[in-house]
Scaffold this active site. Sequence first.
Site, PDB file in Angstrom:
ATOM      1  N   GLU A   1       0.942 -49.766 -64.492  1.00  0.00           N
ATOM      2  CA  GLU A   1       1.271 -48.640 -65.369  1.00  0.00           C
ATOM      3  C   GLU A   1       2.689 -48.800 -65.913  1.00  0.00           C
ATOM      4  OE1 GLU A   1       1.664 -43.768 -64.947  1.00  0.00           O
ATOM      5  OE2 GLU A   1       0.634 -44.927 -63.401  1.00  0.00           O
TER       6      GLU A   1
ATOM      7  N   GLU B   1       1.417 -39.012 -55.609  1.00  0.00           N
ATOM      8  CA  GLU B   1       0.439 -38.490 -56.582  1.00  0.00           C
ATOM      9  C   GLU B   1      -0.809 -39.368 -56.619  1.00  0.00           C
ATOM     10  OE1 GLU B   1      -0.515 -39.594 -60.849  1.00  0.00           O
ATOM     11  OE2 GLU B   1       1.585 -38.939 -60.807  1.00  0.00           O
ATOM     12  N   HIS B   2      -0.617 -40.686 -56.648  1.00  0.00           N
ATOM     13  CA  HIS B   2      -1.756 -41.612 -56.665  1.00  0.00           C
ATOM     14  C   HIS B   2      -2.559 -41.531 -55.373  1.00  0.00           C
ATOM     15  CE1 HIS B   2      -1.312 -44.512 -60.183  1.00  0.00           C
ATOM     16  NE2 HIS B   2      -0.327 -43.652 -60.369  1.00  0.00           N
TER      17      HIS B   2
ATOM     18  N   HIS C   1       5.643 -40.486 -57.231  1.00  0.00           N
ATOM     19  CA  HIS C   1       4.558 -41.014 -58.058  1.00  0.00           C
ATOM     20  C   HIS C   1       3.490 -41.665 -57.175  1.00  0.00           C
ATOM     21  CE1 HIS C   1       3.403 -43.638 -61.787  1.00  0.00           C
ATOM     22  NE2 HIS C   1       2.500 -42.709 -61.524  1.00  0.00           N
TER      23      HIS C   1
END
Length: 1208
Positions: free
Chosen positions: A156, A71-72, A68
Site C-alpha cells: 500500500e 487496523e489491518h 495502521h
Amino acid sequence: MSLREVTNYEVSFYIPLSYSNRTHKVCKLPNGILALIISDPTDTSSSCSLTVCTGSHNDPKDIAGLAHLCEHMILSAGSKKYPDPGLFHTLIAKNNGSQNAFTTGEQTTFYFELPNTQNNGEFTFESILDVFASFFKEPLFNPLLISKEIYAIQSEHEGNISSTTKIFYHAARILANPDHPFSRFSTGNIHSLSSIPQLKKIKLKSSLNTYFENNFFGENITLCIRGPQSVNILTKLALSKFGDIKPKSAVKERSISIRTRSFRRSKSLKKRQDSSKNDYSDLKTFKILNTTWEKKYKNTMCFQQFPECNSIFINSNKVPIMRLLFPVSDKNTRFTKDDIKIYSHLWCELFGDESPGSLSYYLASKGWLTGCFAFTSEFAIGDIGLILELELTNSGWENIKRITTIVLNRLLPSFYVMNIDYLITFLKEQNLIDLVSFLYQSSEDLPMEECSKLSGILQDDLECLTPPNIFKGFKSLIEIDDPNIEKYENTKANIQWWTGQAIKFQNFLKSFMNHDNMRLLLLGNIKSGNIFDKMKNKSDICTDFFYEFEYYTANVHLASDNKFHSNSSYEFNFPTGNLFLPDCVSDPLKLQQLFLECSLKSKFATLRPQIYSEPTRTKPQLVSENQNYEMWILKEDPNFASDNKSVVSFEVLGLGIKPSPEATIHLEVLAQALFIITSSFLYPALRIGYTYEIASSSKGNVTLRFTISGFPEGVFTIVKTFVDTLKLIATDPTFLSKDTLRKARILVRNKYKNASSDNCVKLASVGLLIVLEKYIWTLEDRINALELTELESFEKFCFLFWRNPKHLVLFMQGSLEYADAINRYLNNNFTQHLKISNEGSKPTIRLYPPPSTKDLDQGTNAFISYNGHQDDPNNSIVYFIQTAQRDDIKNLTLTFLTEYLFSLTLVPDLRNKKQIGYIVLGGLRVLTDTVGIHITVMSGSSGHNLETRINEYLSYLQLQVLNRFTEFDFRRILLEPFLNLLKQNSTKQFEGSAGPVDLLNEIVANVQNGDNYTLNNKQMRQHRKVRNKIAEGRLNFQEDHEMIDISFLQKLTLKKYLAFFESKISIYSAQRSKLSIMITSPMAEKEIASRKMFLQLEAFLKINGFAIKNEDLKKIVEHSKGNPILLVKNLFTYFRRRNEVFKLGTVVLQEILKIIGMNLKQRYGSILGFSSQDGEGQEIEKFWNNDTSPIVPLQELPEPNFFRKAAF
C-alpha cells in the site's frame, strides 16, 4: 441489557430535504459508546461504521505504523468468538457486500455494507454484524498473520509513493514541529514494522495487544448504523452487538479481579440509568477527540511559530504545483474554536473564487495558472492548515516568486482595506448559499460512506459544532432555524452585527495569512536553478527515506516587490452578487420554512408504519424524434427526488467529419477553450451547487457532449452561455485569440501529462481500451495531433463542426420546466434539428462507422508492454479474457457467474496467500461490443512474473477446485448462493474485488467543474448511465446484471459450466481469446533495489550511531550490485580502513544482513534469488504448478495500433 439502559438524546438535526423520509437518533450505550442511528425505509442495504479515537499519533516512536497495522489485523486475524482468519472478508464477499477501514492521526474507522438478504430467516447483516463487533472485544493478533499484513501495508505504501497528494502531506510533516506526533511518518512500511522491531527485539503481538487495551474501550468509540429497519430495531442491534465492549473503567481494573470489575461496571450502569435521560445539554459535553488528545499534545502546536525552515522544494517531473500553507492553531489566539471553524470555511470560498477580481482569474490571465484550489487540512485537534494550491504552467513555475509576492503584498492587503460593504455582501450571500446547498443536496446513496463520515464526526467537539450540525458537518454564521435569520433585513442593528462579523473575519486573515506564518511547498523541477534569491538555512538535496523523493528545505524571505506590480491596474475584490441564485431560494425566511417542514416530517416519521419502499423505477421516455434528433426525458419519483433540480445532457455528433486523433484533439481543445472563456462567468453557479461537464466522446467519434445540473433556470442560462460562445468561436474569426488557444492547448497537454503519471493500474486499464477500441487513440498519436494544432486548423475544424450536418441527442432528468425552451434554443442557435420534420428534408447519411471493439480471434494469447511513469517504481498487469459478445446472454450470464467465483477466491489466493501484489482485482469487464473477465494486479514483480502467477491461479482454480466439485458442491458452494443474490436483487456489482465494469463510463470529462460530491451522487451516476445507453443504442436500459438469464442458471449443470470454463477461461484451451496489458516501471529493478537498500541501510546506521557520508554509502551500495553479502563485506572494509570495525561487531553485521535480505525478499525476491515460503503460502503452493504454461504460447504485439491497422 435492555433499551432502558440506553440514553437517548432529543436533537432537531439540520437535514437536507432529501432526508425527510429518514429517521435519525443519537443515543449512548451503557458502556459509553455514542451511536447515531439512521432508519431509511428506501435503503436496499444496511451499513455500520465504528470509529475509535486513536490513530497514528499514538504510534510508539520505535514502531511507526503500529496503528495502521492494528487496523489491518483487527478485521483479518479473527476474534476469540470467531477465530477463523479472514472469516469477515469471506462473508462480505459471499454476500456481495463492501468493507473498508482507514487510519488517520487521531482516528481509526472500520465500516461495511451488505445487501438486505436473508439466510434461514435471519438478516445476513445481523449475523455479520456480530462477527464485526467481536473484533472490538477480544481480537486475536495471530502472529502468523502479522507478516502478511505488514506486506500488505508495504505494498500500500509503495502505491502511495507516486501519489502527489500523499507526497505533499508528507512534505508538510517535514516542515512540522518535530516535537508533535504529526511530524512522524505514520503509514508504516516493512522497515518500520518489521526491520526495526526485529533489530530492537520488539514483539509486535505484545505491542498490538497493549495498543488495543489502551485505546479500544467504550468511551473512546462512536458508532453509526443505517438501514431500512426502524430506529428501535437498529438501536437494539447496536446494544446487543456493541453494548458489551468494555468501558474504560473495566480496562483500568482488568488486572485486579473479575469480581471487582463486575461490581464497578454494574454500579456505573445504575448511575447512568438515574442520570439525565434525553438531556440535550449532556450531549453537547461530548468532546471525545479533545478529551483524548489534548492530554497527549500538552499544548504543543503542529507547526512552530518561528521555524528554521518555512519552505520545502520537491523534485518531480510532474505538472508543477505550488502550495501555500498557513497553519491555524486554536492555542495562543483570541479566536474561539467556533470562530476558527466558521472563518476557515469562509476562507475556502473566498480564496477558491475564480470570478473576475479573484486571484485565480488574475494568475490565469497572466498564463501562469491552470487550476486554483483552496481547502483546509486537519493535522491534529486544534491545528488545521489553510491551503492554497496552484497548478502552474511552465511560465508560472518561472514566476513563483512573483506569485507569492502578489498573494502576500497585494491580494491580502487589498482585502484588509477594501470597502467593508463588499465583504458584508460576500458574508451574507455565502451564508445563504451554504444553507441552500445543504438543503438541496441529494441523498447519500453509499450508506457505508455516509456512516464512516458520521461516526467520525460524532467524536468532534459537539459543543462547538452543536449536535444539530452533525449531518451538515460545519457551523454557519447564522443557522437556518436561528431566530437571527432576520438579520438579513437591513436595519441599523443588523448592519452593525454584520459589520462586526466582517471586521472579525478581516482580523482572522491578518492573524494567520502573513509571511511569518506561511509555509511554502513546491513540486517541480527544482534542479534548474534557484527559485528564490534570498534563502537561509538551505539544506543539501537529499532523498526522503519513506517516500523516496528528492528535496531540500530552506527559509525563504519574500521582500516586497512593488516595482513589478506598481503599474498593474488589476483590482482584487470579493465575489459580487450571485446571478445564479434562484428567486425561489433567495429569501431566508422561505428557506427556514422549508427546513421546518422537512425537520417535522423526519421527526414524526417514527409514527408512520415502517414499510420498506424504494423509488419507483421508471424508464426514460423518447418524447420527440426525427432522423437527426432524439429528445429523452426521465421522470423521477417525487417522493424520493427533489423536483427543484434539473440534469440536462445534449450530445452533438458531427456527421461529416472523419474520426481521427486530430478530430479528437480539436474537440478537446474546443472544450478547454469554452472553459477558459466562460469559467469566470459561470463560477458563481458552482458556488450554489451547479455542475457542468464538457467532453469529447470517450469512444473517439466526433461528438461534443455537455452535461449540466442545478436549478432549472440557471441550467438554461448555462446552456445558452455554452452555445453562444461556441457559435462565436466557430463563426467569428476574430473572436478566439492565439493566447486563448495556447492556454487551451496547455490544459490539454497537462491533462495527458497527469494521465501519463497516474498509477500503473489505471495506465494498464486505459491501455486495454487503446488496444481494443477502434477510435481510442494512443497517447503518442494524440500528442502528435496536439503539436500540429494551430489557430488556422482549429478554426477550420470548428467551422466544419458548426456548419456540417449534426445528430443531436437531448436528455433531461428531474425538473422539466425548461425542457422545451432548451430544445428550441438548441434548434434555433446550433443544430437546426427541428427543420427536418418541419420541412420534410432527407436525413443525413452517416459517412463513417460508429465506434466498435476488436473481436479477438480464438487462440489469441497476446501481450503488449508500456512504460509507466518514471517516478513510479511499481508494475501492473491487466489480464483480459474475452468471453462473449455483449448480446450473447448465455455466455454473459456464465461470465457473471465466473466473476462471483473470482470474488470468493481471487483476493484470498493471489493477494493474501500468494502475496503477488497489494492491488488485486478481478471480474467482469464490458467494452463497446464485447465482454470478458479481467484480473488486474499492481506489484513490484515484473509483468511477465505476474502473468505466470495468474496462469498458475487459473490452473489451480480449474484443476484443484472446479474439477473436484461434485454436482452437489457446485450448486451448494457456487450456484445457489449466486442465485440467492440475484433473487434478492443484490448483485449491483462486485466493486470491492472487481473494479469498474465499464471503463468507458469511468473516463472523466475533459472539463468537469462543480462540487465533487454532486458530480458523483446517485442522480448524476444514474444520468450518465442512461445517457451512455442512449448513445450506444441499448434502449432496454437494463443494468448489466439485469441481463443475467436466471432461468438458464437454474438449469445449469456443473458439466455445462466446466465446458464454458475449459473453452473460454482455461489456460489449456486452444480457443481462448486473451490479451494482457503490462505496465513496467522505467526504473531498472536492480536500481530500485539498490535505492531501497541505501535508504534502509542509512536509517539503520543512523539509529545505531554510525557516521558515514551519504556519498560513501551510495558507492558501497552501488558496488554491491544488490548482493547483501557483498554489501556487508564492503561495509566491513570501509569501517576497517577507519579503524572502526570493532563498532560493527558480528551481531550488527548479522542484523544488517537479515534486515536487508528480508526487505528485498518481499519485493525483489525473483530478481535477487530469494524464495517466498511461509505456512499459508506453502499450503497453496503444493497445489500450484510453478511450471504452468498456456497451451497457446504468449506472443507480443508489435505496437498498440496493431489491431486497429489490421482490422479497422
